[in-house]
Design a protein around this motif. Structure first.
Motif, PDB file in Angstrom:
ATOM      1  N   VAL A   1     -20.879   0.928  -4.209  1.00  0.00           N
ATOM      2  CA  VAL A   1     -20.528   1.976  -3.256  1.00  0.00           C
ATOM      3  C   VAL A   1     -19.390   1.417  -2.425  1.00  0.00           C
ATOM      4  CG1 VAL A   1     -21.367   3.232  -1.244  1.00  0.00           C
ATOM      5  CG2 VAL A   1     -22.846   2.931  -3.237  1.00  0.00           C
ATOM      6  N   LYS A   2     -18.391   2.244  -2.099  1.00  0.00           N
ATOM      7  CA  LYS A   2     -17.198   1.719  -1.451  1.00  0.00           C
ATOM      8  C   LYS A   2     -17.486   1.226  -0.033  1.00  0.00           C
ATOM      9  CE  LYS A   2     -12.375   2.168  -0.801  1.00  0.00           C
ATOM     10  NZ  LYS A   2     -12.379   0.806  -0.308  1.00  0.00           N
ATOM     11  N   GLU A   3     -16.931   0.022   0.266  1.00  0.00           N
ATOM     12  CA  GLU A   3     -17.074  -0.523   1.614  1.00  0.00           C
ATOM     13  C   GLU A   3     -16.078   0.171   2.543  1.00  0.00           C
ATOM     14  OE1 GLU A   3     -14.248  -1.530  -0.620  1.00  0.00           O
ATOM     15  OE2 GLU A   3     -16.009  -2.667  -1.242  1.00  0.00           O
TER      16      GLU A   3
ATOM     17  N   VAL B   1       0.845  -1.194   0.000  1.00  0.00           N
ATOM     18  CA  VAL B   1       0.000   0.000   0.000  1.00  0.00           C
ATOM     19  C   VAL B   1       0.883   1.248   0.000  1.00  0.00           C
ATOM     20  CG1 VAL B   1      -1.854   1.219   1.200  1.00  0.00           C
ATOM     21  CG2 VAL B   1      -1.721  -1.285   1.334  1.00  0.00           C
ATOM     22  N   SER B   2       0.707   2.076  -1.007  1.00  0.00           N
ATOM     23  CA  SER B   2       1.530   3.294  -1.063  1.00  0.00           C
ATOM     24  C   SER B   2       0.849   4.422  -0.315  1.00  0.00           C
ATOM     25  CB  SER B   2       1.772   3.729  -2.512  1.00  0.00           C
ATOM     26  OG  SER B   2       0.693   4.517  -2.977  1.00  0.00           O
ATOM     27  N   GLU B   3       1.635   5.411   0.078  1.00  0.00           N
ATOM     28  CA  GLU B   3       1.079   6.666   0.584  1.00  0.00           C
ATOM     29  C   GLU B   3       0.450   7.385  -0.620  1.00  0.00           C
ATOM     30  OE1 GLU B   3       1.104   7.887   3.632  1.00  0.00           O
ATOM     31  OE2 GLU B   3       2.261   6.266   4.557  1.00  0.00           O
ATOM     32  N   PRO B   4      -0.461   8.326  -0.355  1.00  0.00           N
ATOM     33  CA  PRO B   4      -1.034   9.069  -1.496  1.00  0.00           C
ATOM     34  C   PRO B   4      -0.042  10.116  -2.003  1.00  0.00           C
ATOM     35  CG  PRO B   4      -2.078   9.751   0.558  1.00  0.00           C
ATOM     36  CD  PRO B   4      -1.115   8.675   0.918  1.00  0.00           C
TER      37      PRO B   4
ATOM     38  N   LYS C   1      -6.962  19.688   2.628  1.00  0.00           N
ATOM     39  CA  LYS C   1      -7.683  18.441   2.870  1.00  0.00           C
ATOM     40  C   LYS C   1      -7.741  17.624   1.576  1.00  0.00           C
ATOM     41  CE  LYS C   1     -12.047  17.304   4.825  1.00  0.00           C
ATOM     42  NZ  LYS C   1     -13.140  17.516   3.930  1.00  0.00           N
ATOM     43  N   LEU C   2      -7.597  16.298   1.720  1.00  0.00           N
ATOM     44  CA  LEU C   2      -7.699  15.444   0.536  1.00  0.00           C
ATOM     45  C   LEU C   2      -9.149  15.369   0.075  1.00  0.00           C
ATOM     46  CD1 LEU C   2      -5.383  12.426   1.471  1.00  0.00           C
ATOM     47  CD2 LEU C   2      -4.931  14.282  -0.141  1.00  0.00           C
ATOM     48  N   GLY C   3      -9.344  15.259  -1.223  1.00  0.00           N
ATOM     49  CA  GLY C   3     -10.692  15.104  -1.754  1.00  0.00           C
ATOM     50  C   GLY C   3     -11.215  13.688  -1.519  1.00  0.00           C
ATOM     51  N   VAL C   4     -12.503  13.485  -1.829  1.00  0.00           N
ATOM     52  CA  VAL C   4     -13.075  12.145  -1.712  1.00  0.00           C
ATOM     53  C   VAL C   4     -12.476  11.282  -2.817  1.00  0.00           C
ATOM     54  CG1 VAL C   4     -15.181  10.768  -1.802  1.00  0.00           C
ATOM     55  CG2 VAL C   4     -15.225  13.066  -0.799  1.00  0.00           C
ATOM     56  N   ARG C   5     -12.042  10.074  -2.450  1.00  0.00           N
ATOM     57  CA  ARG C   5     -11.392   9.236  -3.465  1.00  0.00           C
ATOM     58  C   ARG C   5     -12.358   8.219  -4.044  1.00  0.00           C
ATOM     59  NH1 ARG C   5      -9.135   4.093  -0.366  1.00  0.00           N
ATOM     60  NH2 ARG C   5      -9.921   4.648   1.692  1.00  0.00           N
ATOM     61  N   THR C   6     -12.013   7.732  -5.221  1.00  0.00           N
ATOM     62  CA  THR C   6     -12.669   6.545  -5.743  1.00  0.00           C
ATOM     63  C   THR C   6     -11.574   5.514  -5.918  1.00  0.00           C
ATOM     64  OG1 THR C   6     -12.421   7.430  -7.969  1.00  0.00           O
ATOM     65  CG2 THR C   6     -14.578   7.656  -6.945  1.00  0.00           C
ATOM     66  N   GLU C   7     -11.954   4.246  -5.877  1.00  0.00           N
ATOM     67  CA  GLU C   7     -10.974   3.185  -6.020  1.00  0.00           C
ATOM     68  C   GLU C   7     -11.308   2.413  -7.297  1.00  0.00           C
ATOM     69  OE1 GLU C   7     -10.649   0.604  -2.655  1.00  0.00           O
ATOM     70  OE2 GLU C   7      -9.143  -0.662  -3.622  1.00  0.00           O
ATOM     71  N   ILE C   8     -10.320   2.242  -8.155  1.00  0.00           N
ATOM     72  CA  ILE C   8     -10.528   1.466  -9.385  1.00  0.00           C
ATOM     73  C   ILE C   8      -9.796   0.147  -9.193  1.00  0.00           C
ATOM     74  CG2 ILE C   8     -10.441   1.521 -11.900  1.00  0.00           C
ATOM     75  CD1 ILE C   8      -9.685   4.586 -11.460  1.00  0.00           C
TER      76      ILE C   8
ATOM     77  N   VAL D   1      -6.247   1.237  -7.844  1.00  0.00           N
ATOM     78  CA  VAL D   1      -5.816   2.622  -7.906  1.00  0.00           C
ATOM     79  C   VAL D   1      -6.798   3.501  -7.146  1.00  0.00           C
ATOM     80  CG1 VAL D   1      -5.741   4.522  -9.534  1.00  0.00           C
ATOM     81  CG2 VAL D   1      -4.613   2.400 -10.104  1.00  0.00           C
ATOM     82  N   ASN D   2      -6.307   4.345  -6.250  1.00  0.00           N
ATOM     83  CA  ASN D   2      -7.163   5.293  -5.522  1.00  0.00           C
ATOM     84  C   ASN D   2      -6.879   6.696  -6.012  1.00  0.00           C
ATOM     85  OD1 ASN D   2      -8.343   3.662  -3.007  1.00  0.00           O
ATOM     86  ND2 ASN D   2      -6.291   2.929  -3.499  1.00  0.00           N
ATOM     87  N   VAL D   3      -7.919   7.382  -6.429  1.00  0.00           N
ATOM     88  CA  VAL D   3      -7.744   8.714  -7.012  1.00  0.00           C
ATOM     89  C   VAL D   3      -8.650   9.717  -6.316  1.00  0.00           C
ATOM     90  CG1 VAL D   3      -7.912  10.088  -9.128  1.00  0.00           C
ATOM     91  CG2 VAL D   3      -7.357   7.665  -9.286  1.00  0.00           C
TER      92      VAL D   3
HETATM   93  P1  ADP Z   1      -8.905   0.799   1.669  1.00  0.00           P
HETATM   94  O1  ADP Z   1      -8.362  -0.417   2.289  1.00  0.00           O
HETATM   95  O2  ADP Z   1     -10.288   1.127   2.037  1.00  0.00           O
HETATM   96  O3  ADP Z   1      -8.770   0.803   0.189  1.00  0.00           O
HETATM   97  P2  ADP Z   1      -6.621   2.363   2.697  1.00  0.00           P
HETATM   98  O4  ADP Z   1      -6.673   3.325   3.835  1.00  0.00           O
HETATM   99  O5  ADP Z   1      -5.852   1.128   2.870  1.00  0.00           O
HETATM  100  O6  ADP Z   1      -8.095   2.064   2.239  1.00  0.00           O
HETATM  101  O7  ADP Z   1      -6.032   3.201   1.478  1.00  0.00           O
HETATM  102  C1  ADP Z   1      -5.811   2.619   0.290  1.00  0.00           C
HETATM  103  C2  ADP Z   1      -5.014   3.509  -0.624  1.00  0.00           C
HETATM  104  O8  ADP Z   1      -5.685   4.719  -0.891  1.00  0.00           O
HETATM  105  C3  ADP Z   1      -3.633   3.914  -0.151  1.00  0.00           C
HETATM  106  O9  ADP Z   1      -2.726   3.680  -1.195  1.00  0.00           O
HETATM  107  C4  ADP Z   1      -3.752   5.396   0.132  1.00  0.00           C
HETATM  108  O10 ADP Z   1      -2.552   6.054  -0.141  1.00  0.00           O
HETATM  109  C5  ADP Z   1      -4.815   5.820  -0.834  1.00  0.00           C
HETATM  110  N1  ADP Z   1      -5.602   6.979  -0.398  1.00  0.00           N
HETATM  111  C6  ADP Z   1      -6.175   7.176   0.783  1.00  0.00           C
HETATM  112  N2  ADP Z   1      -6.855   8.351   0.783  1.00  0.00           N
HETATM  113  C7  ADP Z   1      -6.741   8.882  -0.453  1.00  0.00           C
HETATM  114  C8  ADP Z   1      -7.232  10.053  -1.103  1.00  0.00           C
HETATM  115  N3  ADP Z   1      -8.022  10.927  -0.489  1.00  0.00           N
HETATM  116  N4  ADP Z   1      -6.898  10.246  -2.380  1.00  0.00           N
HETATM  117  C9  ADP Z   1      -6.141   9.372  -3.030  1.00  0.00           C
HETATM  118  N5  ADP Z   1      -5.648   8.265  -2.490  1.00  0.00           N
HETATM  119  C10 ADP Z   1      -5.943   7.998  -1.218  1.00  0.00           C
END
Ligand code: ADP
Ligand code: MG
Ligand code: ZN
Length: 481
Positions: free
Chosen positions: A263-265, A155-158, A207-214, A196-198
């Motif tokens: 919808v994201k869990e 898991v990478s940092e954002p 503040k970070l925006g709301v993300r979506t996960e692909i 991918v989280n964007v």
């Molecule tokens: P989950 O398990 O629900 O997917 P995590 O906290 O493990 O959530 O985060 C997963 C990934 O999302 C990480 O790589 C993190 O860097 C990234 N992430 C978290 N918040 C954001 C955000 N607001 N925008 C983009 N990426 C994000």
């Protein structure tokens, strides 16, 4: 909408299958490509009463990945149950790690268009893979061969900001993992997959925006495209004053768009609990240090060494080191060759294009490529002939010197012979000659091409150009009026 007003933030979750012979909690084989459901047992099928037994090798490989990525490896960690219901998950929970992952706080340095960037790695944990759903003719079949294959999730940092940067990170990460023998990293076979989280925010916003996960993207190109599409989509919503919904999406390769999956869990949805059937995992300090000592030379260090030792271009060295097998092959070629730069060039511009296997596997032996570079370097053949010979070597092996001799493929460097050919060419192409004389210097290209054709590609190109220039200067053009 002005894209300059917005900034994207990206984090990647990468799943890599570990290169163990057997699965993570049972002794079933992990070999890829077997007939469906031939590599499973009561444990990986989740039958009631079956108990898991942790594969130590999976822990070692996961720890090695952590060490290669400058993480802290925990001497003590635990496994947890992540509970959800889906037909590819026979126990209805996945054994994973929640609170205490094996590795934490690492980083990976990547080279981007804008220079070097350090991408934080928040955690690496161990988990088991699920089975594979096969959708065919209106029904869904399940193959449990993949169920219980050991995975790490990295898991990478954002810390990433563009699609290109994310793809660069993924490439660099893959090169490190493959070079350590942690995974075979085959994206087409699914042994490396990426979520991918964007999110997008206005420039200046803290503040970070709301993300979506692909979910589950399986190629570098699609990672880049999916992210770029998603950034635009978020920015358009925000510019309209709308909110981005917190969603899980998937990338549709055909349309190049992302589409809603669900919808994201949230973490609570998984009802994480400690795995009661497995003891904690201990790694003694000596074991961690022994693994560290086993780490091979990593891709960046290797690329730097190749530049130093063989005086090849930095970009070439980096491409070579993106695949351990390719770098190994190059070193086998370059080690007994006086022309490593030429060898790198033949390898990267000609050979690599012909063998797109992953990992790299050359149809031409290292010794042959080395001899070919020598023939080219010594001027016995020119580069056109070298390329032709390389193509023939790909189809089947033969002795190079004997063939060059026997088929008279040697470069023509006899001044008298070349001069004659050049003069004949000037006679043949008066139009190009007058163009050249009238200042269209590019016309020399067609004359060069003609000399090459007349010599079956064997003329020494440098000599040809020199002779052409001298003889053109002396050449009288007949004026046609
Ligand atoms: P989950 O398990 O629900 O997917 P995590 O906290 O493990 O959530 O985060 C997963 C990934 O999302 C990480 O790589 C993190 O860097 C990234 N992430 C978290 N918040 C954001 C955000 N607001 N925008 C983009 N990426 C994000
Ligand atoms: Mg996630
Ligand atoms: Zn099994």
């Amino acid at each position: 909408m002005k894209m300059n007003d917005f900034e994207a933030v990206i984090g990647l979750e990468v799943h890599a299958e570990l290169k163990t012979a057997s699965k993570i909690f049972c002794s079933c084989s992990t070999a890829f490509g077997a007939s469906p459901n031939t590599q499973c047992c009561p444990i990986c099928m989740g039958l009631p009463g079956a108990l898991p037994c942790l594969n130590r090798r999976a822990v070692e490989l996961a720890a090695m990945a952590g060490l290669a990525l400058d993480c802290t490896v925990s001497p003590l960690c635990r496994t947890d149950r992540k509970q959800y219901f889906y037909p590819d998950l026979p126990k209805a929970y996945q054994i994973s790690q929640a609170e205490l992952p094996l590795c934490r706080n690492g980083f990976l340095t990547i080279k981007t268009l804008a220079g070097e960037r350090r991408i934080g790695i928040s955690r690496i944990h161990i988990e088991e893979d699920a089975g594979k759903l096969i959708h065919s003719e209106g029904s869904t079949l399940i193959d449990y061969n993949r169920s219980g294959i050991p995975l790490i999730e990295i898991v990478s940092e954002p810390d990433l900001h563009t699609g290109r940067e994310a793809a660069d990170y993924l490439r660099a990460l893959r090169a490190v993992l493959v070079s350590c023998g942690v995974t075979d990293g085959k994206m087409q076979e699914g042994s490396l997959r990426c979520d991918v989280n964007v999110s997008v925010r206005r420039v200046g916003e803290k503040k970070l925006g709301v993300r979506t996960e692909i979910k589950n993207i399986n190629s570098f190109v699609f990672v880049e495209k999916a992210i770029e599409y998603e950034i635009q989509r978020h920015a358009a919503l925000l510019a309209d004053g709308k909110e981005v919904p917190f969603e899980t999406r998937r990338y549709d390769e055909a349309s190049g768009k992302t589409v809603l999956m669900r919808v994201k869990e949230r973490a609570e949805d998984y009802r994480f609990m400690k795995e009661p059937d497995l003891p904690p995992i201990y790694l003694r300090e000596e074991e961690i240090e022994a693994l560290r000592a086993m780490l091979p030379e990593l891709p960046d260090a290797r690329a730097e060494r190749l530049v130093r030792e063989y005086a090849i271009a930095e970009d070439d060295a980096r491409i070579l080191c993106s695949d351990r097998a390719l770098a190994d092959y190059f070193e086998a070629v370059a080690d007994n060759c006086r022309y490593p730069r030429l060898a790198a060039n033949l390898l990267l511009t000609d050979l690599l294009r012909r063998c797109q296997t992953d990992p790299f596997h050359s149809p031409v032996s290292a010794q042959r490529l080395s001899s070919l570079a020598a023939l080219l370097g010594e001027g016995t053949v020119n580069s056109t002939t070298a390329k032709k010979l390389l193509q023939r070597l790909c189809e089947g092996d033969f002795d190079l010197s004997a063939t060059v001799e026997c088929e008279s493929l040697g470069q023509i460097r006899d001044e008298a012979i070349l001069k004659k050919t050049v003069l004949e060419t000037l006679e043949e192409l008066p139009r190009a000659v007058s163009d050249y004389k009238n200042g269209k210097t590019a016309a020399i290209k067609s004359l060069q091409g003609r000399v090459m054709a007349r010599t079956q590609g064997r003329a020494d190109p440098v000599m040809t150009e020199r002779l052409l220039k001298t003889l053109l200067a002396e050449y009288e053009v007949e004026q046609h009026v």
